[in-house]
Design an enzyme around this catalytic site. Sequence first.
Site, mmCIF file in Angstrom:
data_model
loop_
_atom_site.group_PDB
_atom_site.id
_atom_site.type_symbol
_atom_site.label_atom_id
_atom_site.label_comp_id
_atom_site.label_asym_id
_atom_site.label_seq_id
_atom_site.Cartn_x
_atom_site.Cartn_y
_atom_site.Cartn_z
ATOM 1 N N GLU A 138 -45.667 156.788 23.835
ATOM 2 C CA GLU A 138 -45.233 158.195 23.792
ATOM 3 C C GLU A 138 -46.119 158.897 22.773
ATOM 4 O OE1 GLU A 138 -40.996 158.570 23.209
ATOM 5 O OE2 GLU A 138 -40.985 160.567 24.107
ATOM 6 N N ASN A 171 -33.369 152.524 30.490
ATOM 7 C CA ASN A 171 -32.162 153.145 29.952
ATOM 8 C C ASN A 171 -30.903 152.628 30.634
ATOM 9 O OD1 ASN A 171 -32.284 155.015 27.758
ATOM 10 N ND2 ASN A 171 -33.717 156.224 28.980
ATOM 11 N N ASP A 223 -29.960 159.012 31.024
ATOM 12 C CA ASP A 223 -30.220 158.296 29.778
ATOM 13 C C ASP A 223 -29.179 157.181 29.605
ATOM 14 O OD1 ASP A 223 -31.374 157.580 27.353
ATOM 15 O OD2 ASP A 223 -31.875 159.619 26.841
HETATM 16 O O1 LIG Z 1 -33.661 158.631 25.051
HETATM 17 C C1 LIG Z 1 -34.421 157.741 25.458
HETATM 18 O O2 LIG Z 1 -34.039 156.790 26.068
HETATM 19 C C2 LIG Z 1 -35.890 157.848 25.191
HETATM 20 O O3 LIG Z 1 -36.191 157.339 23.945
HETATM 21 C C3 LIG Z 1 -36.385 159.237 25.449
HETATM 22 O O4 LIG Z 1 -35.794 160.149 24.617
HETATM 23 C C4 LIG Z 1 -37.862 159.302 25.444
HETATM 24 O O5 LIG Z 1 -38.332 159.284 24.140
HETATM 25 C C5 LIG Z 1 -38.450 160.396 26.326
HETATM 26 O O6 LIG Z 1 -39.356 161.142 25.639
HETATM 27 C C6 LIG Z 1 -37.514 161.324 27.047
HETATM 28 O O7 LIG Z 1 -38.245 162.248 27.796
HETATM 29 ZN ZN LIG Z 2 -32.062 156.239 26.107
#
Ligand SMILES: O=C(O)[C@H](O)[C@@H](O)[C@H](O)[C@H](O)CO
Ligand SMILES: [Zn+2]
Length: 321
Positions: A138, A171, A223
């Site tokens: 990232e 996730n 998420d």
């Molecule tokens: O919440 C999460 O599982 C991740 O860490 C994300 O937040 C990423 O960082 C991504 O940038 C989202 O677009």
């Molecule tokens: Zn997450």
Amino acid sequence: MVFPQTRQTKLVMSPQVEAVTKPVWLGEGPHWDSEERALYFVSIFDNSVHKYVPDTDKHTSAKLDGMPTFIIPVDGKRNHFVVGLNRKVVEIEWSGEMNAAKVVKTVAEVDQDNPKNRFNDAKADPRGRLFAGTMGYEYEPGKFHLKKGSLYRFEADGSAHKLCDNIDISNGLCWDLHEKAFYFADSFEYAIRRYDYDVDTGDISNPTIVFKYKDHGLDGIVDGMTIDTDGNLWVANFDNYQVIKIDPRGGKLLQKVPIPALQVTSATFGGPNLDILYVTSASMNRGEEQKPPCGSTFKVTGLGVKGHPNVTMNVAPEDEA
Ligand SMILES: O=C(O)[C@H](O)[C@@H](O)[C@H](O)[C@H](O)CO
Ligand SMILES: [Zn+2]
């Protein structure tokens, strides 16, 4: 004589939402510790692990050298936690005091061929094995290399088994022992996957999609998630100000719980009766539109459901590893 029409009054509980912690940059990975009556979580971009104790309203944190992406207590070892730190799973010792955490050992390391990958969400499965996924580099918040992540299972001795690859962002992660199911999300699939799950071996198989955001007109991405004792999922709808309740068996959207933060990242049940939903959030863009309480952890009450106790991870002692 005219009788008034009998009206059926349906008792609908309305959820109460309250920010309970200071805002952080990228809150993630909430874990409720029933014994300590404490909520642990991380802030990935702040390089910190966090502890919030509702009984005393105390919120403490500690910096680590790298990005912590999850924090799960080590089974039977007070003040010890497994943490995803960049590409490593490490064990830390932390009393919960401000800035007093130290790494005591490396449990595992993955994705050597993609050195800038990092871990993302993780949970211990019902038998205390660690399921943890990774994501690509990232290079700025929200922008990262796609399809570089994998999902792993780690045994108590730290040995890793790759369960799937080609993942954008790993996730979700929760289990339904009754349904023999494992639920997972690759966030940019905008959907929830179900795998058959074998609790004795920890193996997952037969992935299917059980819920698609576009079928329900949902914006944002999938998420973190947790499961209640009815087998319904509570999913953080990142970039869409809400947590959603889903029945994964029928692919139904059951409820939307508005959260006053755009980037809702994960949720877990906690509190003495496991009936409070703790919801983490992020303030990744840190612009005008992401003023506090964006980035706070929220407490949601009045949902009328309960969760399961969070599982701790089995880590073999040094001489057995
Ligand atoms: O919440 C999460 O599982 C991740 O860490 C994300 O937040 C990423 O960082 C991504 O940038 C989202 O677009
Ligand atoms: Zn997450």
